[in-house]
Write a protein that holds these residues in place. Structure first.
Motif, PDB file in Angstrom:
ATOM      1  N   ALA A 119     -10.237  -3.254  -9.107  1.00 45.84           N
ATOM      2  CA  ALA A 119     -10.690  -3.239  -7.740  1.00 45.84           C
ATOM      3  C   ALA A 119      -9.726  -2.138  -6.986  1.00 45.84           C
ATOM      4  CB  ALA A 119     -10.259  -4.451  -6.866  1.00 45.84           C
ATOM      5  N   VAL A 120      -9.535  -1.042  -6.718  1.00 47.24           N
ATOM      6  CA  VAL A 120      -8.493  -0.097  -6.565  1.00 47.24           C
ATOM      7  C   VAL A 120      -8.036  -0.151  -5.014  1.00 47.24           C
ATOM      8  CG1 VAL A 120      -8.383   2.703  -6.654  1.00 47.24           C
ATOM      9  CG2 VAL A 120      -9.721   1.344  -7.891  1.00 47.24           C
ATOM     10  N   LEU A 121      -6.879  -0.910  -4.945  1.00 47.60           N
ATOM     11  CA  LEU A 121      -6.174  -0.713  -3.820  1.00 47.60           C
ATOM     12  C   LEU A 121      -6.230   0.915  -2.962  1.00 47.60           C
ATOM     13  CD1 LEU A 121      -3.034  -2.075  -4.178  1.00 47.60           C
ATOM     14  CD2 LEU A 121      -5.637  -3.351  -4.008  1.00 47.60           C
ATOM     15  N   ASP A 122      -5.784   0.702  -1.890  1.00 43.75           N
ATOM     16  CA  ASP A 122      -5.774   1.673  -0.765  1.00 43.75           C
ATOM     17  C   ASP A 122      -4.656   3.095  -1.567  1.00 43.75           C
ATOM     18  OD1 ASP A 122      -7.208   1.302   0.583  1.00 43.75           O
ATOM     19  OD2 ASP A 122      -6.508   0.404   2.401  1.00 43.75           O
ATOM     20  N   ASP A 123      -3.202   2.132  -2.098  1.00 45.21           N
ATOM     21  CA  ASP A 123      -2.253   3.124  -2.311  1.00 45.21           C
ATOM     22  C   ASP A 123      -3.252   4.149  -4.525  1.00 45.21           C
ATOM     23  OD1 ASP A 123      -1.838   1.134  -3.784  1.00 45.21           O
ATOM     24  OD2 ASP A 123      -0.117   1.004  -3.111  1.00 45.21           O
ATOM     25  N   GLY A 124      -3.871   3.225  -4.547  1.00 48.76           N
ATOM     26  CA  GLY A 124      -4.217   4.147  -5.882  1.00 48.76           C
ATOM     27  C   GLY A 124      -3.874   3.305  -7.205  1.00 48.76           C
ATOM     28  N   ARG A 125      -3.820   2.017  -6.835  1.00 50.25           N
ATOM     29  CA  ARG A 125      -3.361   1.130  -8.033  1.00 50.25           C
ATOM     30  C   ARG A 125      -4.728   0.371  -8.145  1.00 50.25           C
ATOM     31  NH1 ARG A 125       2.062  -2.152  -5.968  1.00 50.25           N
ATOM     32  NH2 ARG A 125       1.001  -2.102  -3.816  1.00 50.25           N
ATOM     33  N   VAL A 126      -4.393  -0.760  -9.266  1.00 51.91           N
ATOM     34  CA  VAL A 126      -5.862  -1.044  -9.437  1.00 51.91           C
ATOM     35  C   VAL A 126      -5.770  -2.481  -9.749  1.00 51.91           C
ATOM     36  CG1 VAL A 126      -8.163  -0.288 -10.971  1.00 51.91           C
ATOM     37  CG2 VAL A 126      -6.866   1.749 -10.853  1.00 51.91           C
ATOM     38  N   LEU A 127      -6.085  -3.282  -9.421  1.00 52.16           N
ATOM     39  CA  LEU A 127      -6.088  -4.874  -9.855  1.00 52.16           C
ATOM     40  C   LEU A 127      -7.189  -5.086 -11.090  1.00 52.16           C
ATOM     41  CD1 LEU A 127      -6.995  -6.036  -6.115  1.00 52.16           C
ATOM     42  CD2 LEU A 127      -4.411  -5.849  -7.041  1.00 52.16           C
ATOM     43  N   CYS A 128      -6.773  -5.641 -11.771  1.00 51.47           N
ATOM     44  CA  CYS A 128      -7.509  -5.545 -13.475  1.00 51.47           C
ATOM     45  C   CYS A 128      -7.295  -7.236 -13.871  1.00 51.47           C
ATOM     46  CB  CYS A 128      -7.122  -4.568 -14.206  1.00 51.47           C
ATOM     47  SG  CYS A 128      -6.916  -3.251 -14.151  1.00 51.47           S
TER      48      CYS A 128
ATOM     49  N   TYR B 148      -1.958  -2.205 -11.921  1.00 49.42           N
ATOM     50  CA  TYR B 148      -2.192  -1.292 -12.764  1.00 49.42           C
ATOM     51  C   TYR B 148      -1.592   0.108 -11.554  1.00 49.42           C
ATOM     52  CZ  TYR B 148      -3.154   2.816 -15.338  1.00 49.42           C
ATOM     53  OH  TYR B 148      -2.805   5.006 -15.915  1.00 49.42           O
ATOM     54  N   THR B 149      -0.719   0.927 -12.026  1.00 50.86           N
ATOM     55  CA  THR B 149       0.341   1.526 -11.339  1.00 50.86           C
ATOM     56  C   THR B 149       0.373   3.046 -12.298  1.00 50.86           C
ATOM     57  OG1 THR B 149       1.982   0.572  -9.954  1.00 50.86           O
ATOM     58  CG2 THR B 149       2.215   2.899 -10.171  1.00 50.86           C
ATOM     59  N   PRO B 150      -0.746   4.329 -12.036  1.00 53.62           N
ATOM     60  CA  PRO B 150      -0.996   5.275 -12.520  1.00 53.62           C
ATOM     61  C   PRO B 150       0.257   5.884 -12.449  1.00 53.62           C
ATOM     62  CG  PRO B 150      -2.753   5.069 -11.271  1.00 53.62           C
ATOM     63  CD  PRO B 150      -1.491   4.241 -10.818  1.00 53.62           C
ATOM     64  N   GLU B 151       0.420   6.952 -13.898  1.00 54.19           N
ATOM     65  CA  GLU B 151       1.364   7.481 -13.872  1.00 54.19           C
ATOM     66  C   GLU B 151       1.417   8.249 -12.752  1.00 54.19           C
ATOM     67  OE1 GLU B 151       3.268   7.617 -18.298  1.00 54.19           O
ATOM     68  OE2 GLU B 151       1.475   8.929 -17.992  1.00 54.19           O
ATOM     69  N   ASP B 152       2.157   9.391 -12.648  1.00 54.48           N
ATOM     70  CA  ASP B 152       2.408  10.166 -11.387  1.00 54.48           C
ATOM     71  C   ASP B 152       2.462  11.645 -11.905  1.00 54.48           C
ATOM     72  OD1 ASP B 152       2.637   8.505  -8.741  1.00 54.48           O
ATOM     73  OD2 ASP B 152       4.198   9.089  -8.888  1.00 54.48           O
ATOM     74  N   ASP B 153       3.080  11.727 -12.997  1.00 55.15           N
ATOM     75  CA  ASP B 153       3.885  12.461 -13.640  1.00 55.15           C
ATOM     76  C   ASP B 153       3.250  12.543 -15.141  1.00 55.15           C
ATOM     77  OD1 ASP B 153       4.483  13.974 -11.638  1.00 55.15           O
ATOM     78  OD2 ASP B 153       6.542  12.743 -11.712  1.00 55.15           O
ATOM     79  N   ASP B 154       3.056  13.844 -15.932  1.00 54.82           N
ATOM     80  CA  ASP B 154       2.999  13.869 -17.016  1.00 54.82           C
ATOM     81  C   ASP B 154       1.213  13.232 -17.692  1.00 54.82           C
ATOM     82  OD1 ASP B 154       2.964  15.007 -20.048  1.00 54.82           O
ATOM     83  OD2 ASP B 154       4.609  13.106 -20.363  1.00 54.82           O
TER      84      ASP B 154
ATOM     85  N   PHE C 145       0.983  -1.897   0.125  1.00 56.57           N
ATOM     86  CA  PHE C 145       0.170   0.321  -0.107  1.00 56.57           C
ATOM     87  C   PHE C 145       0.835   1.497   0.206  1.00 56.57           C
ATOM     88  CE2 PHE C 145      -2.660  -2.728   2.390  1.00 56.57           C
ATOM     89  CZ  PHE C 145      -3.714  -3.186   1.695  1.00 56.57           C
ATOM     90  N   ASP C 146       2.208   1.046  -0.484  1.00 60.08           N
ATOM     91  CA  ASP C 146       2.747   2.041  -0.863  1.00 60.08           C
ATOM     92  C   ASP C 146       3.206   2.627  -1.858  1.00 60.08           C
ATOM     93  OD1 ASP C 146       4.358  -0.032  -1.848  1.00 60.08           O
ATOM     94  OD2 ASP C 146       6.429   0.442   0.033  1.00 60.08           O
ATOM     95  N   GLY C 147       1.639   2.582  -3.437  1.00 59.28           N
ATOM     96  CA  GLY C 147       2.263   2.629  -4.651  1.00 59.28           C
ATOM     97  C   GLY C 147       3.335   2.441  -4.843  1.00 59.28           C
ATOM     98  N   GLU C 148       4.066   1.560  -4.593  1.00 62.41           N
ATOM     99  CA  GLU C 148       5.060   0.924  -4.569  1.00 62.41           C
ATOM    100  C   GLU C 148       5.445  -0.911  -5.489  1.00 62.41           C
ATOM    101  OE1 GLU C 148       7.910   3.297  -6.406  1.00 62.41           O
ATOM    102  OE2 GLU C 148       6.651   4.842  -5.465  1.00 62.41           O
ATOM    103  N   SER C 149       5.483  -0.716  -6.970  1.00 62.37           N
ATOM    104  CA  SER C 149       5.928  -2.022  -6.898  1.00 62.37           C
ATOM    105  C   SER C 149       6.588  -2.857  -6.000  1.00 62.37           C
ATOM    106  CB  SER C 149       6.192  -2.716  -7.909  1.00 62.37           C
ATOM    107  OG  SER C 149       6.883  -3.955  -8.902  1.00 62.37           O
TER     108      SER C 149
END
Length: 718
Positions: free
Chosen positions: A641-650, A669-675, A99-103
């Motif tokens: 399903a969206v995890l608490d850190d914003g990643r998404v199970l697909c 799925y880990t969304p982009e932070d920038d751009d 839940f830290d947004g990292e892989s």
């Protein structure tokens, strides 16, 4: 809410509707069409975490508070080695999301051997089965996932003949855990069972000190077999769902049998044409003796002028639902029924296709509530926002919709859930011209919401009840001069069928009522229609929305989710499993380029929890992309399903396409932070990242869950 009139938006003519309907099962793409640019593409990172056992979908993902992942193994191949030859619910021991947004795992490789294809594999942890289909539960009185008749007879294919939607217990779907202690180490696992009759099971779960989870099957129960759920008529095809902000299981009834018109047709087309030939859908034949045989009958009656009766296969199991309610089985021969109509007890079609809230989840018998006021459809995934008023919903299948419901007050604030009041909305895509023939990766869909109507839950429930008591006997008596007790011959049944094709099923909401509602809607607005017509958008949600020109063309909308406690500025994700057919052909208003592999959109929550822009963030492959492309692409996204850190199970309900393996996968799925919006490969042509860049395959699939090719009524396509 968008202000518009019906006539300015209605784009489908009788001729266009006939063309779509006569074509039947999906609109096959021209093989000479160019490849869809920038398909597949991912704006962010997509990593494969798990592959399922051969034949199985990955459904019902749930992540516990400690980061443990659980999902259902739905309809696996019976030839898999045990324990993967039976449907199951299991979790991955030895792994927790951080839940830290990292892989937090290395991507799983593709399965390469038959042994790897016939097991559950994961990038980390081991799949531990908690419960399997037809496990003995509830002190030995029930089988997990199996509904019973009122006298306690299990409703299985070896007990009853007749059409079935799926084998009882073979199709576990949504899972939601309701914790009963602050540490979230004890509680109840609620699981949907996607069949007819439908079911929701409750299994006590506990976590040991070493992090392992244990299921107490002795004290598990099937809610279908409780008086509380049977008194509501039971449920049908319980598919995906969600955990409500008030900590209850929300089960979605994916009632595929609800379309009364096929594909892009409208009821107005039928009235203008003067006949339903070429246009009728499955709902109109709900109370027909042997309803699933209507497609073969239409083919026989009309020959070259036959058409695809949308969702005809999905009225499978309606007879079993009658037996669940207490009907006496009619004479049976072989695998089906004879022509004897069921006349004592029969399910009311308007009792199915709703969101079911399992209130008092820890009580000895939970109290289910159907939210009739949220509309009737083939619901997949209710997503309730943190205002506890706004709900986004997806109706699965071809030419369906995404919808929005907004309660007058927070839903849990109503002491009596039947007092729940609110407004139902359908979508209208305002930038359709900009999307014509454009790569979906390059097109945001701009949405305005069209008000369908306002009511209370009690009002809609009362309208529903007016159709109780209608049986298969009524189908014959209403549409012919037959009288109960007379012989039922094939000729008589044909006469009834032809009468329904021509004038509609007079036992239920009529064509004339729907068209009159739309006419009054146009001249008076949604709040000005006659009292007796207010029921139309709630009981016939799809038909009503189509009649006033809403964009009811989404194909297989199967996933909606947002992070728990989402606030304005956060995202809601929408999964469209197959962007083809009426989203891409010239029969409908949306005419994007075809992407058979589907698209995941996201929408930013606005200040009032509205969403107005769907931005594509994952684009699937084309149908004939080679393995070098398709192996690492998300194909036919299903549950999200969206995890608490914003990643998404697909999750996938994949059609495989050009893959080197025939297994469904779960991706993270880990969304982009920038751009934002440009992706890892903004040009879509990264040769070193074929699963994330531009594909080179031709469109090729033209089927969906409203066709026998995707759902054959034998537990093989859900």
């Amino acid at each position: 809410m968008v202000e518009f009139t019906r006539r300015t938006l209605m784009a489908s003519s009788v001729a266009a509707a006939l063309g779509a309907s006569v074509a039947g099962v999906g609109q096959a793409a021209d093989p000479d069409d160019p490849n869809t640019p920038r398909a597949p593409l991912v704006r962010g990172e997509l990593k494969r975490f798990s592959t399922t056992a051969f034949g199985a979908e990955v459904t019902g993902p749930f992540v516990f508070g400690d980061g443990s992942l659980l999902y259902s193994l739905q309809h696996p191949d019976r030839e898999n080695p045990a324990p993967y030859d039976r449907a199951a619910v299991g979790y991955f021991s030895g792994f927790q999301f951080s839940f830290d947004g990292e892989s937090d795992f290395d991507e799983l490789s593709t399965p390469e051997t038959d042994a790897e294809r016939r097991t559950v594999r994961s990038a980390a942890g081991d799949y531990e089965i908690l419960a399997r289909e037809r496990d003995v539960i509830n002190g030995g009185s029930e089988l997990l996932g199996v509904p019973q008749t009122p006298d306690g007879t299990n409703i299985t294919s070896d007990q009853f003949s007749g059409s079935k939607y799926a084998d009882a217990g073979y199709t576990p779907d949504c899972n939601q855990f309701v914790a009963t202690n602050d540490e979230e180490t004890e509680g109840y696992l609620f699981t949907n069972w996607e069949a007819s009759p439908g079911n929701v099971s409750r299994i006590p779960l506990s976590r040991d000190d070493d992090g392992s989870w244990t299921a107490d099957l002795e004290n598990a129960l099937n809610l279908a077999n409780t008086d509380a759920l049977r008194d509501l008529g039971g449920t049908r095809i319980n598919c995906y769902g969600d955990l409500s902000p008030w900590n209850t299981m929300l089960s979605a009834e994916e009632n595929y049998g609800h379309p009364r018109v096929s594909l892009t047709a409208t009821v107005g087309d039928i009235v203008e044409q003067g006949t339903g030939k070429g246009l009728r859908g499955a709902h109109e034949f709900w109370n027909r003796p042997n309803p699933t045989e209507i497609q073969a009958a239409v083919d026989d009656y009309y020959g070259d002028e036959s058409w695809f009766v949308q969702s005809y296969w999905a009225v499978a199991g309606v007879e079993l639902l009658a037996y669940y309610l207490g009907a006496e089985p009619v004479d049976q021969s072989g695998d089906g029924n004879d022509l004897t109509p069921i006349g004592d007890v029969y399910p009311n079609p308007y009792r199915y296709g709703y969101i079911v809230d399992v209130r008092d989840p820890a009580a000895e018998t939970p109290e289910p509530v159907k939210y009739y006021v949220m509309g009737r459809a083939a619901w997949e995934c209710p997503d309730v926002q943190s205002d506890e008023r706004t709900v986004y919903l997806a109706s699965d299948g071809d030419s369906k919709g995404v919808y929005k419901f907004v309660a007058d007050e927070p839903i849990p604030s109503y002491d009596d859930p039947m007092d729940l009041a609110g407004t139902l909305y359908a979508p209208y895509v305002t930038n359709r011209d900009a999307a014509v023939d454009a790569p979906p990766a390059d097109v945001n869909l701009e949405i305005e919401w069209v008000e369908l109507g306002h009511a209370t839950n009690a009002e809609v429930a009362a309208w529903v009840a007016e159709y109780d008591g209608v049986t298969q006997v009524d189908y014959l008596e209403t549409h012919t001069d037959w009288t109960e007790g007379d012989e039922v011959t094939p000729e008589l049944l044909e006469a009834a069928d032809r009468a329904v094709v021509e004038g509609g099923n007079r036992d239920y909401v009529t064509d004339e009522e729907i068209v009159e509602w739309a006419d009054q809607y146009e001249t008076r607005g949604p709040g000005g229609v006659d009292e007796e017509l207010r029921r139309v958008p709630f009981l016939e949600t799809r038909a009503a929305a189509k009649e006033i020109g809403a964009t009811i063309e989404f194909n297989k909308a199967e996933g909606i989710d947002s992070v728990d406690g989402a606030e304005p500025g956060d995202y809601v994700y929408f999964g469209i499993s197959a962007l083809n057919d009426d989203m891409s052909n010239d029969a409908g208003d949306l005419q994007l380029q075809r992407v058979d592999g589907g698209v995941v959109y996201r929408a930013e929550l606005e200040a009032d929890y509205d969403v107005s822009t769907l931005e594509p963030v994952i684009v699937g492959p084309d149908a004939s992309d080679p393995a070098a492309v398709a192996d690492d692409a998300l194909i036919n996204v299903d549950n999200l399903a969206v995890l608490d850190d914003g990643r998404v199970l697909c999750c996938e309900d994949a059609d495989q396409f050009g893959r080197s393996y025939k297994n469904d996968c779960l991706y993270v799925y880990t969304p982009e932070d920038d751009d934002r919006g440009h992706g890892n490969d903004p040009d879509g042509d990264d040769a070193d990242n074929p699963g994330r860049g531009e594909g080179d395959g031709n469109p090729g699939r033209g089927d969906d869950d409203d066709t026998p090719g995707r759902g054959d009524g034998n537990g093989n396509g859900n």
